[in-house]
Design a protein around this motif. Structure first.
Motif, mmCIF file in Angstrom:
data_model
loop_
_atom_site.group_PDB
_atom_site.id
_atom_site.type_symbol
_atom_site.label_atom_id
_atom_site.label_comp_id
_atom_site.label_asym_id
_atom_site.label_seq_id
_atom_site.Cartn_x
_atom_site.Cartn_y
_atom_site.Cartn_z
ATOM 1 N N THR A 2 0.831 -1.206 0.000
ATOM 2 C CA THR A 2 0.000 0.000 0.000
ATOM 3 C C THR A 2 0.867 1.258 0.000
ATOM 4 O O THR A 2 0.599 2.198 -0.748
ATOM 5 N N ALA A 3 1.896 1.265 0.830
ATOM 6 C CA ALA A 3 2.786 2.436 0.879
ATOM 7 C C ALA A 3 3.479 2.640 -0.456
ATOM 8 O O ALA A 3 3.596 3.761 -0.942
ATOM 9 N N ALA A 4 3.928 1.560 -1.072
ATOM 10 C CA ALA A 4 4.622 1.665 -2.360
ATOM 11 C C ALA A 4 3.702 2.220 -3.439
ATOM 12 O O ALA A 4 4.135 2.988 -4.293
ATOM 13 N N GLN A 5 2.429 1.853 -3.422
ATOM 14 C CA GLN A 5 1.481 2.358 -4.415
ATOM 15 C C GLN A 5 1.338 3.869 -4.321
ATOM 16 O O GLN A 5 1.160 4.539 -5.327
ATOM 17 N N GLU A 6 1.455 4.407 -3.118
ATOM 18 C CA GLU A 6 1.365 5.862 -2.938
ATOM 19 C C GLU A 6 2.555 6.574 -3.564
ATOM 20 O O GLU A 6 2.472 7.743 -3.899
ATOM 21 N N THR A 23 10.467 -16.126 -0.003
ATOM 22 C CA THR A 23 9.657 -15.012 -0.506
ATOM 23 C C THR A 23 10.397 -14.248 -1.591
ATOM 24 O O THR A 23 9.803 -13.888 -2.619
ATOM 25 N N ILE A 24 11.678 -14.005 -1.396
ATOM 26 C CA ILE A 24 12.463 -13.284 -2.406
ATOM 27 C C ILE A 24 12.515 -14.087 -3.703
ATOM 28 O O ILE A 24 12.373 -13.534 -4.802
ATOM 29 N N ALA A 25 12.673 -15.408 -3.613
ATOM 30 C CA ALA A 25 12.665 -16.250 -4.822
ATOM 31 C C ALA A 25 11.305 -16.169 -5.515
ATOM 32 O O ALA A 25 11.239 -16.069 -6.755
ATOM 33 N N ASP A 26 10.213 -16.181 -4.742
ATOM 34 C CA ASP A 26 8.868 -16.020 -5.322
ATOM 35 C C ASP A 26 8.731 -14.668 -6.018
ATOM 36 O O ASP A 26 8.129 -14.565 -7.090
ATOM 37 N N LEU A 27 9.275 -13.624 -5.410
ATOM 38 C CA LEU A 27 9.204 -12.291 -6.016
ATOM 39 C C LEU A 27 9.986 -12.241 -7.321
ATOM 40 O O LEU A 27 9.543 -11.620 -8.293
ATOM 41 N N HIS A 28 11.140 -12.893 -7.369
ATOM 42 C CA HIS A 28 11.918 -12.941 -8.617
ATOM 43 C C HIS A 28 11.131 -13.664 -9.711
ATOM 44 O O HIS A 28 11.075 -13.207 -10.858
ATOM 45 N N ARG A 29 10.503 -14.796 -9.380
ATOM 46 C CA ARG A 29 9.684 -15.526 -10.368
ATOM 47 C C ARG A 29 8.510 -14.658 -10.822
ATOM 48 O O ARG A 29 8.179 -14.614 -12.011
ATOM 49 N N HIS A 34 5.872 -14.989 -13.773
ATOM 50 C CA HIS A 34 5.344 -16.272 -13.317
ATOM 51 C C HIS A 34 4.865 -16.190 -11.867
ATOM 52 O O HIS A 34 5.445 -16.825 -10.977
ATOM 53 N N PRO A 35 3.812 -15.412 -11.610
ATOM 54 C CA PRO A 35 3.326 -15.306 -10.227
ATOM 55 C C PRO A 35 2.737 -16.636 -9.746
ATOM 56 O O PRO A 35 2.112 -17.361 -10.511
ATOM 57 N N ALA A 41 0.586 -11.874 -8.175
ATOM 58 C CA ALA A 41 0.199 -11.200 -9.415
ATOM 59 C C ALA A 41 -0.039 -9.713 -9.158
ATOM 60 O O ALA A 41 0.347 -8.859 -9.971
ATOM 61 N N GLN A 42 -0.636 -9.385 -8.012
ATOM 62 C CA GLN A 42 -0.843 -7.976 -7.651
ATOM 63 C C GLN A 42 0.495 -7.283 -7.410
ATOM 64 O O GLN A 42 0.681 -6.121 -7.791
ATOM 65 N N ILE A 43 1.425 -7.997 -6.807
ATOM 66 C CA ILE A 43 2.753 -7.432 -6.580
ATOM 67 C C ILE A 43 3.455 -7.177 -7.913
ATOM 68 O O ILE A 43 4.115 -6.157 -8.094
ATOM 69 N N ALA A 44 3.276 -8.081 -8.877
ATOM 70 C CA ALA A 44 3.862 -7.892 -10.207
ATOM 71 C C ALA A 44 3.312 -6.624 -10.852
ATOM 72 O O ALA A 44 4.063 -5.877 -11.496
ATOM 73 N N GLU A 45 2.037 -6.369 -10.689
ATOM 74 C CA GLU A 45 1.448 -5.126 -11.212
ATOM 75 C C GLU A 45 2.102 -3.915 -10.573
ATOM 76 O O GLU A 45 2.344 -2.902 -11.240
ATOM 77 N N LEU A 46 2.401 -4.017 -9.291
ATOM 78 C CA LEU A 46 3.064 -2.922 -8.594
ATOM 79 C C LEU A 46 4.455 -2.683 -9.181
ATOM 80 O O LEU A 46 4.832 -1.547 -9.441
#
Length: 102
Positions: A2-6, A23-29, A34-35, A41-46
């Motif tokens: 939420t803070a990052a979206q601002e 978690t970091i490996a998931d974020l890289h994928r 490849h969410p 997937a929402q984080i990828a949009e961010l």
């Protein structure tokens, strides 16, 4: 998130750093398109909202201040504001980090 979206309209890049290797490996994928689930997937949009992003892993021992804030926020419904006193044990962590980083 939420803070990052601002900030997406005011800064060019974001650096995501965490002490959970899984978690970091998931974020890289996720960043590679490849969410693993809807949240990722929402984080990828961010990520795509910024011109640049960086994702990195740090060990918990060097991430104690962030770990304290996350744990404190999880267990206590307190909003930290400019000018308010910080918990003494958090100040001790910051002081120790400052001492050993210089």
């Amino acid at each position: 998130m939420t803070a990052a979206q601002e900030w997406e309209d005011t800064i060019d890049g974001i650096w995501i750093e965490g002490d959970s290797a899984i978690t970091i490996a998931d974020l890289h994928r996720t960043a590679r398109g490849h969410p693993s689930d809807k949240t990722m997937a929402q984080i990828a949009e961010l990520f795509c909202a910024f011109k640049a992003y960086r994702i990195s892993h740090v060990y918990r021992v060097v991430n104690r201040a962030a770990d304290f804030v996350a744990s404190f926020s999880y267990f206590d419904d307190t909003e930290w504001r400019r000018g308010m006193s910080l918990p003494l044990n958090f100040c001790a962590i910051l002081n120790e980090d400052r001492t050993f980083c210089t």
